[in-house]
Design an enzyme around this catalytic site. Sequence first.
Site, PDB file in Angstrom:
ATOM      1  N   ASP A 247       0.872  -1.231   0.009  1.00  0.00           N
ATOM      2  CA  ASP A 247       0.009   0.066  -0.006  1.00  0.00           C
ATOM      3  C   ASP A 247       1.028   1.200   0.028  1.00  0.00           C
ATOM      4  OD1 ASP A 247       1.020  -0.370   2.392  1.00  0.00           O
ATOM      5  OD2 ASP A 247      -0.817   0.269   3.675  1.00  0.00           O
ATOM      6  N   GLU A 248       2.060   1.013  -0.608  1.00  0.00           N
ATOM      7  CA  GLU A 248       3.033   2.327  -0.795  1.00  0.00           C
ATOM      8  C   GLU A 248       3.231   2.684  -2.117  1.00  0.00           C
ATOM      9  OE1 GLU A 248       6.861   1.842   1.119  1.00  0.00           O
ATOM     10  OE2 GLU A 248       6.106  -0.016   2.066  1.00  0.00           O
TER      11      GLU A 248
END
Lengths: 339, 195
Positions: A247-248
């Site tokens: 989720d980066e």
Amino acid sequence: MTRPRMDQLALSRRALDRLMPMHLWFAATGEVLHTGPTLTKIAGGADLRGQPVRDVVEILRPKAAAGLPALLSLEGARLRLCLRGKPDLPLRGMIVALPAGVGGLINLSLGLSFARAVSDCNLTLKDFAPCDQTVDLLYLREANAAIAQESRNLTDRLQSAWAAAEAQALTDTLTGLANRRAMDAALQAMVDEPLPRFGLMHLDLDFFKEVNDTLGHAAGDHVLTRAADILRAEIRAGDIVARVGGDEFVLLFRDCDDPDLLEAIAARLISRLEEPISIEGQPCRISASAGSVLASHYERPDRDKMLNDADLALYASKNRGRAQHTLFSDALLAPLRHN
Amino acid sequence: MHGLVNRALQGFLCDTYDRDTWAEVRNQAGLPVDGFESMLHYEDRLTEQVILAAAHVLQRDRASLLEDVGTYLISHPNQSALRRLMRFGGDSFFDFLQSLDDLSGRARLAVPDLDMPDLHIRHDRSNRFVLDIRWGLPGMGAVFVGALRAMADDYGALAFFEAEVLEDGCEQVVIELVDQAFACGRSFSLGGRPA
């Protein structure tokens, strides 16, 4: 003119050997009178004549009581049996009773262990009657092994081609954003420019793990796709947004050396990411934390150093309670120096 | 044409010559792929183009080139699986020749979609056999001359072979079997490990 009686047939031993090279003929007394040449070979060349048939052959299925009458009662049945001298080689067979006084005949075949039997006993083409399809089975087995090998080779080649293509891919398959590889290349190119002037933002979704844990991976993927759409929509043409981890995300802003502009962009991204997403009718909320650096901050910007500093700024945002943006400054390095 | 046929040609060029030869043949033939895959199908014209390009690159006539392909299929170590499968045809070269009628059927037993020529063998005199071959691709007579000669060596038989093309396009191989037990041949164990 009367036809000869047609229900009996006399065959020479030689003819029997040729027709059924794996037969065993036993007398009414139960002693073995003769074995076909291939069966003799399977028995290791042993002369089985004179031995009681039940000492030579063990009936595995169906179960049969001891003695000759019990053996003959199996007439016509599909037998699983083995030679007592070769208990590890299961055979298939059938028994018929011969006219009174002549005993019985068991004809055998190799069954499913044919390949092992052929190699263990050194059987040749001549050991099989032309009507016996064992040789065709052996042929088919080898042909299938060769073809299966060809198929495995094809699969291997396809797999390496796929891996090579994947290694060269520049797109994240879930979101369609650039992947880390593409971002690394773009960032390197920007750093290598004569006068680098750009901003780098590292953005990490908040509460994403909770979505994944409570609503499942499909919901997680949906959230990631939505977040990617928002990021894509908010950047200018020429800027780059890449998904670099679960989720980066990393965003690269060209022609940017204005800290206030980065701050404003981050605030807008965070507020848009905080808009509730509906998943199966349930509103689902996430947020984001971000950390940024400007190339103009450095005398000679370096790719890894910039990524690292953006990371420090991101963690400063997380430490300050998430849903925030932090611009990197050398002050952030201070706590590290104390360690 | 089945990939196995094309792959055999590719194997012949790579193993008998080298990969550069194959690369040049591939270029001249205008192949859209780096190499053939055994389990896929290709347009028939590609097979013909590879044969033409190979004859050109190697400066060989088609018949002698295809005869070498036949020999390669049986005698090259990389094709030992095929050689073994052929030996299932019979215990002697005589039996093997008789089994050629079944060859296409046997091959399709293993690979149902394989393109195989129609083969018909006649035993027309005591030591003379005639093999009729009908197939779309010209030159199969030469391939069979090479392959059968290699099989005769494998069985240790002495035989002479001659290919002819009949007016209707049918190709023929005439086989004079001189001595079945001329040499000891190569050993074949029925239960040998599948190659």
